[in-house]
Write an enzyme that holds these catalytic residues in place. Structure first.
Site, short mmCIF file in Angstrom:
data_model
loop_
_atom_site.label_atom_id
_atom_site.label_comp_id
_atom_site.label_asym_id
_atom_site.label_seq_id
_atom_site.Cartn_x
_atom_site.Cartn_y
_atom_site.Cartn_z
N GLU A 117 -9.81 48.53 50.93
CA GLU A 117 -11.15 47.98 50.81
C GLU A 117 -11.48 47.09 52.01
OE1 GLU A 117 -11.82 48.05 46.02
OE2 GLU A 117 -10.72 46.36 46.82
N CYS A 137 0.22 44.65 48.93
CA CYS A 137 0.87 43.53 49.61
C CYS A 137 2.27 43.39 49.06
CB CYS A 137 0.07 42.24 49.37
SG CYS A 137 0.65 40.85 50.36
N CYS A 141 1.65 36.39 45.45
CA CYS A 141 1.02 35.11 45.13
C CYS A 141 0.43 35.21 43.72
CB CYS A 141 -0.05 34.77 46.16
SG CYS A 141 0.63 34.74 47.83
N CYS A 144 -3.40 35.93 43.03
CA CYS A 144 -4.08 36.96 43.83
C CYS A 144 -3.93 38.34 43.20
CB CYS A 144 -3.49 36.97 45.24
SG CYS A 144 -4.12 38.31 46.28
N GLY A 193 -3.43 42.64 51.98
CA GLY A 193 -2.21 42.65 52.78
C GLY A 193 -1.96 41.39 53.57
N GLU A 194 -0.73 41.27 54.03
CA GLU A 194 -0.32 40.13 54.85
C GLU A 194 -0.25 40.62 56.31
OE1 GLU A 194 0.44 36.70 54.89
OE2 GLU A 194 0.68 37.36 56.97
N SER A 225 -5.64 35.38 58.82
CA SER A 225 -5.13 34.53 57.74
C SER A 225 -3.74 34.97 57.33
CB SER A 225 -6.07 34.65 56.52
OG SER A 225 -5.53 33.93 55.43
N SER A 247 -3.12 30.19 54.30
CA SER A 247 -3.33 30.13 52.85
C SER A 247 -2.40 29.04 52.31
CB SER A 247 -2.99 31.48 52.22
OG SER A 247 -3.95 32.43 52.58
N PHE A 248 -2.90 27.84 52.25
CA PHE A 248 -2.04 26.67 52.00
C PHE A 248 -1.84 26.45 50.48
CE2 PHE A 248 -0.82 22.12 52.73
CZ PHE A 248 0.28 22.42 53.53
N HIS A 249 -2.92 26.10 49.82
CA HIS A 249 -3.02 26.16 48.35
C HIS A 249 -2.21 25.14 47.56
CE1 HIS A 249 -5.29 29.68 49.18
NE2 HIS A 249 -4.29 30.50 49.32
N ASN A 324 -11.22 32.83 42.01
CA ASN A 324 -11.94 34.00 41.47
C ASN A 324 -11.03 34.71 40.47
OD1 ASN A 324 -14.34 33.82 43.14
ND2 ASN A 324 -12.99 34.36 44.85
N CYS A 367 -12.84 36.81 47.38
CA CYS A 367 -11.45 36.58 47.80
C CYS A 367 -10.50 36.84 46.65
CB CYS A 367 -11.23 35.12 48.20
SG CYS A 367 -12.23 34.57 49.53
N1 SAH Z 1 -2.46 37.84 52.85
C1 SAH Z 1 -3.19 36.97 53.71
C2 SAH Z 1 -4.59 37.48 53.94
C3 SAH Z 1 -5.46 37.54 52.70
S1 SAH Z 1 -6.65 36.31 52.87
C4 SAH Z 1 -3.19 35.59 53.14
O1 SAH Z 1 -2.76 35.41 52.01
O2 SAH Z 1 -3.56 34.67 53.85
C5 SAH Z 1 -7.35 36.17 51.29
C6 SAH Z 1 -7.52 34.71 50.93
O3 SAH Z 1 -8.00 34.66 49.57
C7 SAH Z 1 -6.19 33.97 50.95
O4 SAH Z 1 -6.34 32.64 51.34
C8 SAH Z 1 -5.80 34.05 49.49
O5 SAH Z 1 -4.86 33.07 49.19
C9 SAH Z 1 -7.12 33.85 48.80
N2 SAH Z 1 -7.12 34.34 47.42
C10 SAH Z 1 -6.30 35.27 46.88
N3 SAH Z 1 -6.59 35.44 45.57
C11 SAH Z 1 -7.62 34.62 45.29
C12 SAH Z 1 -8.38 34.37 44.10
N4 SAH Z 1 -8.13 35.03 42.98
N5 SAH Z 1 -9.38 33.48 44.17
C13 SAH Z 1 -9.66 32.85 45.34
N6 SAH Z 1 -8.99 33.04 46.49
C14 SAH Z 1 -7.96 33.92 46.47
FE1 SF4 Z 2 -0.64 39.04 49.67
FE2 SF4 Z 2 -2.33 37.19 50.70
FE3 SF4 Z 2 -2.61 38.07 48.13
FE4 SF4 Z 2 -0.55 36.50 48.80
S1 SF4 Z 2 -2.75 35.93 48.87
S2 SF4 Z 2 -0.44 38.37 47.52
S3 SF4 Z 2 -0.09 37.21 50.87
S4 SF4 Z 2 -2.84 39.29 49.97
#
Ligand code: SAH
Ligand code: SF4
Length: 383
Positions: A117, A137, A141, A144, A193-194, A225, A247-249, A324, A367
């Site tokens: 996508e 991926c 996480c 996600c 993906g990463e 990212s 992606s710190f979180h 989300n 996201c």
């Molecule tokens: N894999 C890489 C690139 C994806 S970026 C990474 O993790 O950085 C997508 C962004 O959306 C990342 O910061 C991820 O942590 C965030 N994300 C993933 N799931 C989400 C969700 N359910 N709600 C909001 N943000 C989310």
């Molecule tokens: Fe993969 Fe990024 Fe989702 Fe983590 S947030 S599972 S690294 S796509």
């Protein structure tokens, strides 16, 4: 939890085109050197090959050419030679959805029948394309949705560049002069993906995106990212030179271990050391720290204070992303007041802390939601 507002997105099923002919090498995604070698092998005189690469790149990446017939600055015999050996292919659009807010999500089919996508997000001052780097991926996480889909494979450079071509086709975004506004003006590697687990293809694709005869986007209009693949971060600065998002979180290792499991391999301290060493950091080139707001998990005032302490000294902006939800997700979105209070603390410490408005929620394009629509489409097709 049902996110969808009561609106019906435009949902198109576009005609499928014939599968690419494997006898023809795809010119999309080839580096200058690789294309030059391929042209010579096909019979282009060596002395001309460099110039031919420049001409072909401009046709493919400035004009959006899909075949050789219209390449009027090439002799007819040479166009025929090219057509015998090469093709200009992009991924096939399976469906295109347009959200009520103008966000477009493309479901694309790539070699092997896999699906990815790509999301286009129009804003008043820019248009951002969110590009995928892998099918699924390998990381998991916990918030996600993509993370629940096991990795199928890495994308190739032509599949990454091809996502940009597909969006520009759909938006009629070709042939603009250098000073003209472009609809795809920014790229973010924030799709499925990463990207740092597919470094070489991502780098090769971004080189084409940044080349003046390629897609011709400034490196400052591209953001990669990562969830924190620490050993590859320096290479992003050295070999690509684009902007970095992390992606710190979370603000403690135990919580980040749960949310972003790669933290067990490279912890917060190691990740921030790599950020501090990132080249060219300045107020104009800040690192974006993405922070998903999860109710009761990482959204307290104490978290906000820890966050600003941890990143102190790093030119940074904090992107607060309201969680989300997706079917079966184990978290809830923080309340707006909590997000605001958290943002105020970060802001008072001198960091911009925009709250990312979810875009394209009605088509599950926000996201972390990529995958669900794919699954939904698959289910619909199966029934
Ligand atoms: N894999 C890489 C690139 C994806 S970026 C990474 O993790 O950085 C997508 C962004 O959306 C990342 O910061 C991820 O942590 C965030 N994300 C993933 N799931 C989400 C969700 N359910 N709600 C909001 N943000 C989310
Ligand atoms: Fe993969 Fe990024 Fe989702 Fe983590 S947030 S599972 S690294 S796509």
């Amino acid at each position: 939890m049902n996110l969808s507002p009561p609106i019906t997105p435009e949902f198109l099923t576009l005609p499928r085109k014939a599968a690419a002919d494997s006898a023809h090498m795809n010119l999309v995604g080839l580096s200058r050197e690789a294309m030059k070698a391929a042209l010579i092998a096909a019979g282009t005189p060596e002395a001309q090959a460099g110039m031919r690469v420049g001409q072909l790149w401009q046709w493919i990446y400035h004009r959006g050419a899909r075949d050789f017939t219209g390449m009027t600055n090439l002799a007819r015999a040479y166009r025929e030679l090219l057509a015998e050996h090469f093709a200009i292919e992009r991924p096939e659009i399976v469906t295109r959805q347009v959200s009520a807010d103008g966000t477009r999500k493309y479901l694309l089919r790539i070699a092997g029948g896999h699906e990815i996508e790509t999301v286009y997000i129009p804003e008043t001052d820019r248009g951002t394309l969110c590009v995928s780097s892998q099918v699924g991926c390998t990381l998991t996480c916990s918030f996600c949705h993509t993370g629940t889909q096991r990795l199928v494979r890495n994308l190739t450079a032509d599949e990454i560049v091809g996502q940009i071509l597909v969006a520009r086709d759909d938006l009629a975004d070709w042939g603009r002069k250098p000073d003209e506004k472009r609809l795809v003006s920014n790229l973010v590697l924030m799709g499925m993906g990463e990207p740092l687990y597919n470094f070489d293809s991502v780098r090769d694709a971004m080189k084409i995106a940044m080349d003046s005869e390629g897609i011709a986007l400034s490196r400052r209009r591209i953001t990669l990212s990562t969830s924190g693949v620490v050993p590859e971060i320096a290479r992003v600065g050295d070999e690509i030179g684009c902007l970095l998002a992390i992606s710190f979180h979370a603000t403690t290792d135990p919580v980040r271990d749960q949310l972003v499991p790669i933290n067990r391999k490279w912890n917060i301290g190691e990740l921030l050391d790599a950020c501090r060493a990132y080249p060219r950091l300045s107020n104009a080139e800040r690192i974006t720290f993405e922070y998903v707001m999860l109710k009761g998990v990482n959204d307290s005032d104490a978290d906000a204070r820890r966050l600003v302490k941890l990143i102190s000294g790093i030119p940074a902006k904090i992107n607060l992303i309201p969680f989300n939800p997706w079917p079966g997700s184990p978290y809830e979105r923080s309340d707006p007041e909590r997000i605001e209070a958290f943002g105020n603390i970060v802001n008072r410490a001198g960091y911009a802390s925009p709250v990312r408005t979810p875009r394209g929620e009605d088509i599950m394009a926000a996201c972390g939601q990529l995958k669900s629509a794919t699954e939904r489409v698959r289910r619909a097709r199966a029934s």
